[in-house]
Design an enzyme around this catalytic site. Sequence first.
Site, PDB file in Angstrom:
ATOM      1  N   TYR A 119      -5.696  20.986 -82.613  1.00 30.27           N
ATOM      2  CA  TYR A 119      -5.069  21.355 -81.333  1.00 30.27           C
ATOM      3  C   TYR A 119      -6.022  21.019 -80.187  1.00 30.27           C
ATOM      4  O   TYR A 119      -6.586  21.909 -79.543  1.00 30.27           O
ATOM      5  CB  TYR A 119      -4.730  22.850 -81.304  1.00 30.27           C
ATOM      6  CG  TYR A 119      -3.590  23.230 -82.210  1.00 30.27           C
ATOM      7  CD1 TYR A 119      -2.281  22.922 -81.865  1.00 30.27           C
ATOM      8  CD2 TYR A 119      -3.823  23.886 -83.412  1.00 30.27           C
ATOM      9  CE1 TYR A 119      -1.221  23.264 -82.698  1.00 30.27           C
ATOM     10  CE2 TYR A 119      -2.778  24.230 -84.253  1.00 30.27           C
ATOM     11  CZ  TYR A 119      -1.482  23.920 -83.891  1.00 30.27           C
ATOM     12  OH  TYR A 119      -0.431  24.255 -84.718  1.00 30.27           O
ATOM     13  N   ASN A 132      -3.561  31.912 -93.436  1.00 38.01           N
ATOM     14  CA  ASN A 132      -3.385  31.051 -92.270  1.00 38.01           C
ATOM     15  C   ASN A 132      -4.621  31.141 -91.384  1.00 38.01           C
ATOM     16  O   ASN A 132      -4.907  32.185 -90.799  1.00 38.01           O
ATOM     17  CB  ASN A 132      -2.149  31.480 -91.472  1.00 38.01           C
ATOM     18  CG  ASN A 132      -2.040  30.723 -90.156  1.00 38.01           C
ATOM     19  OD1 ASN A 132      -2.149  29.497 -90.133  1.00 38.01           O
ATOM     20  ND2 ASN A 132      -1.864  31.443 -89.051  1.00 38.01           N
ATOM     21  N   GLU A 133      -5.391  30.052 -91.350  1.00 37.47           N
ATOM     22  CA  GLU A 133      -6.577  29.910 -90.502  1.00 37.47           C
ATOM     23  C   GLU A 133      -7.607  31.030 -90.684  1.00 37.47           C
ATOM     24  O   GLU A 133      -7.902  31.801 -89.769  1.00 37.47           O
ATOM     25  CB  GLU A 133      -6.163  29.791 -89.025  1.00 37.47           C
ATOM     26  CG  GLU A 133      -5.283  28.604 -88.759  1.00 37.47           C
ATOM     27  CD  GLU A 133      -5.046  28.287 -87.281  1.00 37.47           C
ATOM     28  OE1 GLU A 133      -4.640  27.154 -86.974  1.00 37.47           O
ATOM     29  OE2 GLU A 133      -5.280  29.182 -86.438  1.00 37.47           O
ATOM     30  N   TRP A 153       3.550  21.291 -85.855  1.00 43.61           N
ATOM     31  CA  TRP A 153       3.906  22.645 -85.428  1.00 43.61           C
ATOM     32  C   TRP A 153       4.757  22.488 -84.181  1.00 43.61           C
ATOM     33  O   TRP A 153       4.325  21.911 -83.210  1.00 43.61           O
ATOM     34  CB  TRP A 153       2.644  23.455 -85.092  1.00 43.61           C
ATOM     35  CG  TRP A 153       2.971  24.877 -84.770  1.00 43.61           C
ATOM     36  CD1 TRP A 153       3.432  25.364 -83.577  1.00 43.61           C
ATOM     37  CD2 TRP A 153       2.885  25.999 -85.653  1.00 43.61           C
ATOM     38  NE1 TRP A 153       3.636  26.718 -83.659  1.00 43.61           N
ATOM     39  CE2 TRP A 153       3.310  27.137 -84.923  1.00 43.61           C
ATOM     40  CE3 TRP A 153       2.502  26.163 -86.978  1.00 43.61           C
ATOM     41  CZ2 TRP A 153       3.339  28.420 -85.481  1.00 43.61           C
ATOM     42  CZ3 TRP A 153       2.532  27.430 -87.522  1.00 43.61           C
ATOM     43  CH2 TRP A 153       2.947  28.540 -86.784  1.00 43.61           C
ATOM     44  N   GLU A 210      -1.404  21.444 -89.612  1.00 43.60           N
ATOM     45  CA  GLU A 210      -0.902  21.846 -88.292  1.00 43.60           C
ATOM     46  C   GLU A 210      -1.422  20.889 -87.229  1.00 43.60           C
ATOM     47  O   GLU A 210      -2.621  20.588 -87.199  1.00 43.60           O
ATOM     48  CB  GLU A 210      -1.375  23.264 -87.906  1.00 43.60           C
ATOM     49  CG  GLU A 210      -0.625  24.401 -88.537  1.00 43.60           C
ATOM     50  CD  GLU A 210      -0.974  25.753 -87.880  1.00 43.60           C
ATOM     51  OE1 GLU A 210      -1.208  25.784 -86.646  1.00 43.60           O
ATOM     52  OE2 GLU A 210      -1.011  26.764 -88.602  1.00 43.60           O
ATOM     53  N   TRP A 237       5.587  31.252 -93.782  1.00 48.10           N
ATOM     54  CA  TRP A 237       4.914  32.508 -94.137  1.00 48.10           C
ATOM     55  C   TRP A 237       5.605  33.199 -95.319  1.00 48.10           C
ATOM     56  O   TRP A 237       6.822  33.367 -95.328  1.00 48.10           O
ATOM     57  CB  TRP A 237       4.912  33.471 -92.964  1.00 48.10           C
ATOM     58  CG  TRP A 237       4.212  33.090 -91.696  1.00 48.10           C
ATOM     59  CD1 TRP A 237       4.354  33.739 -90.496  1.00 48.10           C
ATOM     60  CD2 TRP A 237       3.253  32.048 -91.447  1.00 48.10           C
ATOM     61  NE1 TRP A 237       3.551  33.161 -89.537  1.00 48.10           N
ATOM     62  CE2 TRP A 237       2.869  32.112 -90.097  1.00 48.10           C
ATOM     63  CE3 TRP A 237       2.680  31.049 -92.250  1.00 48.10           C
ATOM     64  CZ2 TRP A 237       1.946  31.233 -89.527  1.00 48.10           C
ATOM     65  CZ3 TRP A 237       1.765  30.161 -91.681  1.00 48.10           C
ATOM     66  CH2 TRP A 237       1.406  30.268 -90.336  1.00 48.10           C
TER      67      TRP A 237
END
Length: 431
Positions: free
Chosen positions: A278, A200-201, A360, A318, A85
Site C-alpha cells: 500500500y 491478517n497482518e 483489495w 493485498e 475472514w
Amino acid sequence: MRHFMLALFLAILIHQGCFHIHVEAGDGFIRTRGVHFFLNGNPYYANGFNAYWLMYIASDPSQRHKVSTAFREAASHGLTVARTWAFSDGGYRPLQYSPASYNEQMFKGLDFVIAEARRYGIKLILSLVNNYETFGGKKQYVNWARSRGQYLSSDDDFFRHPVVKGYFKNHIMTVLNRYNSFTRMHYKDDPTIMAWELMNEPRCTSDPSGRTIQAWIMEMAQFVKSMDRNHLLEAGLEGFYGKSTPQRTSLNPGIEMGTDFIANNRIPGIDFATVHSYPDQWLSNSNDQYQLTFLNNWLNAHIQDAQYTLRKPILLTEFGKSWKDPGFSTYQRDQMFNTVYFRIYSSAKRGGAAAGGLFWQLLTEGMDSFRDGYEIILGERSSTANVISQQSHKLNQIRKIFERMRNVQRWKRARAMRRHQGGNRGGHIGN
C-alpha cells in the site's frame, strides 16, 4: 505469435529443468513443489481478490445473492481465488461470542460462502484472526482472558500468553473441523479451500527483535498441520524485512513491526510467502511516481527472495489504490495495477516464484456502506476491470500451455510404452 513465443520459452525452461511436471491424483487440492503451486499436476496461477465481508453478508439469507453475484462477476473476469475472514470475535453479530462459544447463524454464512465459491470454481484463502480491532482481533482475545482473571499488560500478549494461545487454538480447531451444512464436508477435507492464513497482518511492535512473532508462527503452524495436511498454510505477513536480513531493511517503508519476511516464511509448515503493498498509505507524503518506484523495488525484492532464498511460491495477497488519495485518477490506479500484474506475469512466464495477486477489495452493487476507497465493482465495467481481466487471461495462457505440454509428455510416454510392449511381443513370437 506472442503465445507461440511464450510456449517456446516455457518449453525451453522445462527442458532445462526449471519446471518438473508430475502427474498427481486429481483431488482438487492446491499443493506446492519448489517455487510453484500445482493443481491436479498442473502449475497453478491465481488472479484473485479480497472480500472480507463474505461471511458477514451471507449470515443473512436475504443478502446471500450479493455473495453469489460477487463470485459470478469475479469468475466472469477470470478471477480464481478469494481471500476472506473466517473470524469475527465478540461485538456485533460475531462468529465467536466468547472463547469456544459460537454463533451458528454466522457459521452457516461461512458454509454458504464455501459452497458458492465451489460452484463458481473459486478457491478460498481463509484468515483465522485479525491483528486489528476490527471484527475483534487480538485485542478481543486479550480482553476475554482479562475478564477471566488473567493479568495481561499488552494486546501483544495475544502472541505470548498460554491462556490466550489456548483460546486461539480452540478457534483453529473449531474452524478446521466444522461440518459444512451445504457441502456435507468438513472444512479440513474441502479442496475449495486453498489455504489457511494464521492472521491478517500480524504485528508485534512490543518486540521489534522479531522473536515473539517467530515463536508464535512456529507454534501455530505446527498446531494447524497436526490436524490438517491437505491444505496449504501461510502466516498473513505484509512482507516487512527484519533482523535476519539487515541488508534488506532499507527497503521497508520506514515501518518496523516485529515481523521478519525471511525468518517467518522459513518456518516448516509455512507453505508459501505473502506480501502486501500500500504505497499510498505507507508513503502518503510522496508523489505517485515515487510510490510506483517503491512498489517495483518492493515486489522485485520479495519475488527474488521467495525464489532464491525461501524457495517457496509467493502471492501478493493485498494491494490497491484508494480513490480518496489526493489527486486520484483511474489512470493512476490502472498504472498501479499494471505495475503489480506485470511483475507477477514476468516472474510466472520465466518459471519464477510469483504466482498471483489479490487486489483489495471486491464489492458488488448495493454495498455502499462497505466502500473504503479501494473497492472495485466489476459490474461498473471500469478500465480497471479490463486490466484485471487481461491479467487473468495472461496467467491462464501460461496454465494452458503447461497443460498442453503435460498432455504431450503423457502421449510420448504412452507411445514409448506401446512400442516397448510391441517389441517384447515380437521377440517372444520369433523365439
